[in-house]
Design an enzyme around this catalytic site. Structure first.
Site, short mmCIF file in Angstrom:
data_model
loop_
_atom_site.label_atom_id
_atom_site.label_comp_id
_atom_site.label_asym_id
_atom_site.label_seq_id
_atom_site.Cartn_x
_atom_site.Cartn_y
_atom_site.Cartn_z
N ASP A 179 0.86 -1.18 0.00
CA ASP A 179 0.00 0.00 0.00
C ASP A 179 0.90 1.23 0.00
OD1 ASP A 179 -2.46 1.38 0.29
OD2 ASP A 179 -2.31 1.33 2.46
N PHE A 198 -10.38 -0.08 -0.45
CA PHE A 198 -10.06 -0.96 0.67
C PHE A 198 -10.58 -2.36 0.38
CE2 PHE A 198 -10.16 -2.89 4.82
CZ PHE A 198 -8.94 -2.48 5.33
N ARG A 244 -10.75 -12.41 6.37
CA ARG A 244 -9.50 -12.96 5.83
C ARG A 244 -9.75 -14.26 5.07
NH1 ARG A 244 -5.07 -10.28 8.12
NH2 ARG A 244 -5.38 -9.53 10.24
P1 IMP Z 1 1.84 -0.32 3.88
O1 IMP Z 1 2.94 -0.23 4.88
O2 IMP Z 1 1.03 0.93 3.84
O3 IMP Z 1 2.27 -0.76 2.52
O4 IMP Z 1 0.82 -1.32 4.53
C1 IMP Z 1 0.65 -2.60 4.17
C2 IMP Z 1 -0.30 -3.28 5.12
O5 IMP Z 1 -1.51 -2.51 5.33
C3 IMP Z 1 -0.76 -4.55 4.48
O6 IMP Z 1 0.13 -5.59 4.80
C4 IMP Z 1 -2.14 -4.73 5.05
O7 IMP Z 1 -2.06 -5.40 6.28
C5 IMP Z 1 -2.64 -3.32 5.27
N1 IMP Z 1 -3.51 -2.87 4.16
C6 IMP Z 1 -3.23 -1.97 3.21
N2 IMP Z 1 -4.24 -1.81 2.34
C7 IMP Z 1 -5.20 -2.67 2.74
C8 IMP Z 1 -6.51 -3.01 2.23
O8 IMP Z 1 -7.01 -2.51 1.21
N3 IMP Z 1 -7.20 -3.95 2.92
C9 IMP Z 1 -6.71 -4.55 4.04
N4 IMP Z 1 -5.50 -4.28 4.54
C10 IMP Z 1 -4.75 -3.35 3.90
#
Ligand code: IMP
Ligand code: MG
Length: 173
Positions: free
Chosen positions: A101, A150, A163
């Site tokens: 993300d 999301f 999940r």
């Molecule tokens: P990042 O550090 O922002 O890349 O976060 C990654 C983590 O955020 C992922 O491993 C997920 O656990 C959570 N995450 C990010 N986007 C989503 C989503 O659309 N649905 C559910 N979890 C998400």
């Protein structure tokens, strides 16, 4: 739970894509073995499906890091909740994640793993939201690039629910 979940990527689509990824990854590591580092909890479902499609010798370990903690968003500090059981020095490490993300979690994790001197270090994610990237992360294998919505299912949760859905869906609140 009053939310509705709209299917974004069907079970068949997810599984056939994982099959393709398995082939590509197996070809890359031909003649070597690969050590999967699965990122808890979301990466587990994808890890299991992918591991079944790999034709090179596979070992698996798990790591859990906090991504969306209180100070995480502002500072970019990521906390290790559960570390790997085994050393990765000299191994071909493939990090298996559910989604990239902002990229903060992965960029921290990759730096952390790199310092342990693996033979190689690559990243595989089922989903990628490129529009949301804040920290640059090199992704070696992506299942699907998705829009900024999301999503849940295939390991991804909304408040620890969903999940177990066998597809990827969008939560409609
Ligand atoms: P990042 O550090 O922002 O890349 O976060 C990654 C983590 O955020 C992922 O491993 C997920 O656990 C959570 N995450 C990010 N986007 C989503 C989503 O659309 N649905 C559910 N979890 C998400
Ligand atoms: Mg995750």
């Amino acid at each position: 739970m009053n939310e509705k979940v709209r299917v974004l990527i069907s079970e068949e689509e997810v599984e056939s894509r994982i099959c393709e990824m398995g082939k590509e990854i197996s070809e890359y590591y031909q003649g070597e073995s690969v050590h999967l580092v699965s990122v808890l909890k979301g990466g587990v479902f994808f890890t299991c499906e992918l591991a079944k499609r790999l034709t090179v010798p596979v070992s698996i370990d798990f790591m859990s890091v906090s991504s969306y903690g209180n100070d995480t968003k502002s500072s970019g500090v990521v906390k290790v909740i559960k570390d790997l059981d085994e050393a990765i020095e000299g191994k071909n490490v493939l990090v298996v994640e559910d989604i990239v993300d902002s990229g903060r979690t992965l960029s921290y994790l990759l730096e952390n793993l790199k310092s342990r001197k693996p033979k190689s270090l690559r990243l595989c994610t089922l989903l990628d939201k490129p529009d949301r990237r804040v920290t640059d992360v090199h992704v070696d294998y992506t299942g699907f690039a998705i829009p900024d919505e999301f999503v849940v299912g295939y390991g991804l949760d909304y408040m620890q629910q969903y999940r177990n859905l066998p597809y990827v869906g969008v939560v409609e609140l």
